[in-house]
Design a protein around this motif. Structure first.
Motif, PDB file in Angstrom:
ATOM      1  N   LEU A 156      30.451 -35.807  17.140  1.00  0.00           N
ATOM      2  CA  LEU A 156      31.533 -36.776  16.983  1.00  0.00           C
ATOM      3  C   LEU A 156      31.823 -37.317  18.371  1.00  0.00           C
ATOM      4  CD1 LEU A 156      33.417 -37.862  14.742  1.00  0.00           C
ATOM      5  CD2 LEU A 156      35.083 -36.142  15.451  1.00  0.00           C
ATOM      6  N   GLY A 157      31.511 -38.583  18.592  1.00  0.00           N
ATOM      7  CA  GLY A 157      31.555 -39.159  19.926  1.00  0.00           C
ATOM      8  C   GLY A 157      32.945 -39.208  20.523  1.00  0.00           C
ATOM      9  N   ALA A 158      32.995 -39.502  21.825  1.00  0.00           N
ATOM     10  CA  ALA A 158      34.262 -39.545  22.550  1.00  0.00           C
ATOM     11  C   ALA A 158      35.228 -40.537  21.896  1.00  0.00           C
ATOM     12  CB  ALA A 158      34.010 -39.940  24.001  1.00  0.00           C
ATOM     13  N   ARG A 159      36.471 -40.084  21.720  1.00  0.00           N
ATOM     14  CA  ARG A 159      37.562 -40.868  21.126  1.00  0.00           C
ATOM     15  C   ARG A 159      37.265 -41.334  19.708  1.00  0.00           C
ATOM     16  NH1 ARG A 159      40.697 -44.239  25.916  1.00  0.00           N
ATOM     17  NH2 ARG A 159      41.259 -42.383  27.114  1.00  0.00           N
ATOM     18  N   CYS A 160      36.330 -40.699  19.075  1.00  0.00           N
ATOM     19  CA  CYS A 160      36.000 -40.980  17.686  1.00  0.00           C
ATOM     20  C   CYS A 160      37.101 -40.413  16.781  1.00  0.00           C
ATOM     21  CB  CYS A 160      34.668 -40.306  17.375  1.00  0.00           C
ATOM     22  SG  CYS A 160      33.744 -41.011  16.025  1.00  0.00           S
ATOM     23  N   VAL A 161      37.324 -41.026  15.631  1.00  0.00           N
ATOM     24  CA  VAL A 161      38.341 -40.563  14.684  1.00  0.00           C
ATOM     25  C   VAL A 161      37.665 -40.271  13.348  1.00  0.00           C
ATOM     26  CG1 VAL A 161      40.445 -41.141  13.437  1.00  0.00           C
ATOM     27  CG2 VAL A 161      40.183 -41.859  15.818  1.00  0.00           C
ATOM     28  N   SER A 170      23.949 -35.325  12.573  1.00  0.00           N
ATOM     29  CA  SER A 170      24.128 -36.770  12.679  1.00  0.00           C
ATOM     30  C   SER A 170      25.076 -37.068  13.831  1.00  0.00           C
ATOM     31  CB  SER A 170      24.723 -37.343  11.379  1.00  0.00           C
ATOM     32  OG  SER A 170      23.887 -37.062  10.277  1.00  0.00           O
ATOM     33  N   VAL A 171      24.938 -38.252  14.409  1.00  0.00           N
ATOM     34  CA  VAL A 171      25.798 -38.696  15.508  1.00  0.00           C
ATOM     35  C   VAL A 171      26.706 -39.801  14.986  1.00  0.00           C
ATOM     36  CG1 VAL A 171      25.856 -39.681  17.829  1.00  0.00           C
ATOM     37  CG2 VAL A 171      23.985 -38.134  17.173  1.00  0.00           C
ATOM     38  N   TYR A 172      28.006 -39.647  15.263  1.00  0.00           N
ATOM     39  CA  TYR A 172      29.006 -40.617  14.814  1.00  0.00           C
ATOM     40  C   TYR A 172      29.758 -41.176  16.017  1.00  0.00           C
ATOM     41  CZ  TYR A 172      28.528 -39.273   9.892  1.00  0.00           C
ATOM     42  OH  TYR A 172      28.054 -39.053   8.622  1.00  0.00           O
ATOM     43  N   SER A 173      30.213 -42.421  15.883  1.00  0.00           N
ATOM     44  CA  SER A 173      31.029 -43.031  16.926  1.00  0.00           C
ATOM     45  C   SER A 173      32.057 -43.939  16.272  1.00  0.00           C
ATOM     46  CB  SER A 173      30.164 -43.828  17.909  1.00  0.00           C
ATOM     47  OG  SER A 173      29.559 -44.930  17.247  1.00  0.00           O
ATOM     48  N   GLY A 174      33.083 -44.292  17.039  1.00  0.00           N
ATOM     49  CA  GLY A 174      34.035 -45.304  16.598  1.00  0.00           C
ATOM     50  C   GLY A 174      35.262 -44.783  15.890  1.00  0.00           C
ATOM     51  N   ASN A 175      36.129 -45.724  15.533  1.00  0.00           N
ATOM     52  CA  ASN A 175      37.373 -45.465  14.807  1.00  0.00           C
ATOM     53  C   ASN A 175      37.523 -46.530  13.719  1.00  0.00           C
ATOM     54  OD1 ASN A 175      39.934 -44.932  13.902  1.00  0.00           O
ATOM     55  ND2 ASN A 175      40.971 -45.557  15.778  1.00  0.00           N
ATOM     56  N   PRO A 176      37.313 -46.127  12.457  1.00  0.00           N
ATOM     57  CA  PRO A 176      36.969 -44.785  11.972  1.00  0.00           C
ATOM     58  C   PRO A 176      35.514 -44.429  12.310  1.00  0.00           C
ATOM     59  CG  PRO A 176      36.908 -46.332  10.161  1.00  0.00           C
ATOM     60  CD  PRO A 176      37.441 -47.095  11.353  1.00  0.00           C
ATOM     61  N   ALA A 177      35.228 -43.133  12.256  1.00  0.00           N
ATOM     62  CA  ALA A 177      33.900 -42.650  12.620  1.00  0.00           C
ATOM     63  C   ALA A 177      32.839 -43.233  11.691  1.00  0.00           C
ATOM     64  CB  ALA A 177      33.863 -41.127  12.561  1.00  0.00           C
TER      65      ALA A 177
END
Length: 201
Positions: A156-161, A170-177
């Protein structure tokens, strides 16, 4: 640990969400952590784990929980072996939170197992467990919401929600993730090989 009925306690007007016994326990816990652990240098990780265990947390071997981490209720925390919980991490375990072996929760991350029923005029508190699998990484200042499961090996990437479940490996990023890409290991760890590397979109 049961949540009090907001209709009786008036939580929306500042009333209690938990029993008197629960609140006294947490007060004693906060004083104990402040006096015994919050000032300790990083090498005293074994001592901090001992203090957490004394208050009911289940903490595995080789785990590093930094002095600057904040645990709301240690009896609701289960941590596996060789886990790292970094400085400034908030473990808001109003409900159960479990963290699998070899997982890293980086500085400033927030694990929140409590929310409110926004359709309830009394703003009832609701707790939902969080489960973070083995070999996952919750990066700096990421947020994991109530009821979320983070799969084994997920990032879960930095500052991800994350307000929904995160698929394994799996790799997730963003808000929402949002799913970014599969996490593919260059080679299997020597101790416990992962079950698989495939991520899901």
């Amino acid at each position: 640990m049961s949540v009090l009925d907001a209709r009786s306690t008036g939580q929306h007007r500042g009333g209690a969400s938990f029993s008197l016994g629960n609140r006294v326990f947490r007060l004693v816990w906060m004083v104990a952590w402040t006096l015994l652990a919050a000032w300790t240098p990083p090498p005293l990780r074994g001592w901090r784990a001992f203090v957490l265990r004394c208050f009911g947390a289940r903490v595995g071997k080789g785990t590093r929980i930094y002095a600057g981490a904040r645990v709301w209720h240690p009896r609701n925390l289960t941590v596996g072996d060789f886990v790292c919980i970094g400085p400034g991490v908030t473990v808001y375990c109003q409900g159960p939170i479990s963290i699998g072996d070899y997982t890293v929760v980086s500085q400033g991350a927030h694990l929140c197992a409590g929310t409110h029923d926004i359709a309830d005029p009394y703003f009832q508190l609701v707790t939902r467990p969080i489960h973070i699998g083995a070999r996952a990484w919750i990066a700096a200042e990421a947020f994991v919401g109530p009821g979320v499961t983070v799969g084994d090996g997920a990032v879960l990437g930095a500052r991800c929600v994350a307000m929904r479940d995160i698929e394994p490996w799996s790799v997730y990023s963003g808000n929402p993730a949002r799913f970014l890409k599969p996490r593919v290991m260059r080679s299997a760890p020597d101790d416990t090989p992962p079950k698989g590397n495939a991520g899901a979109a």
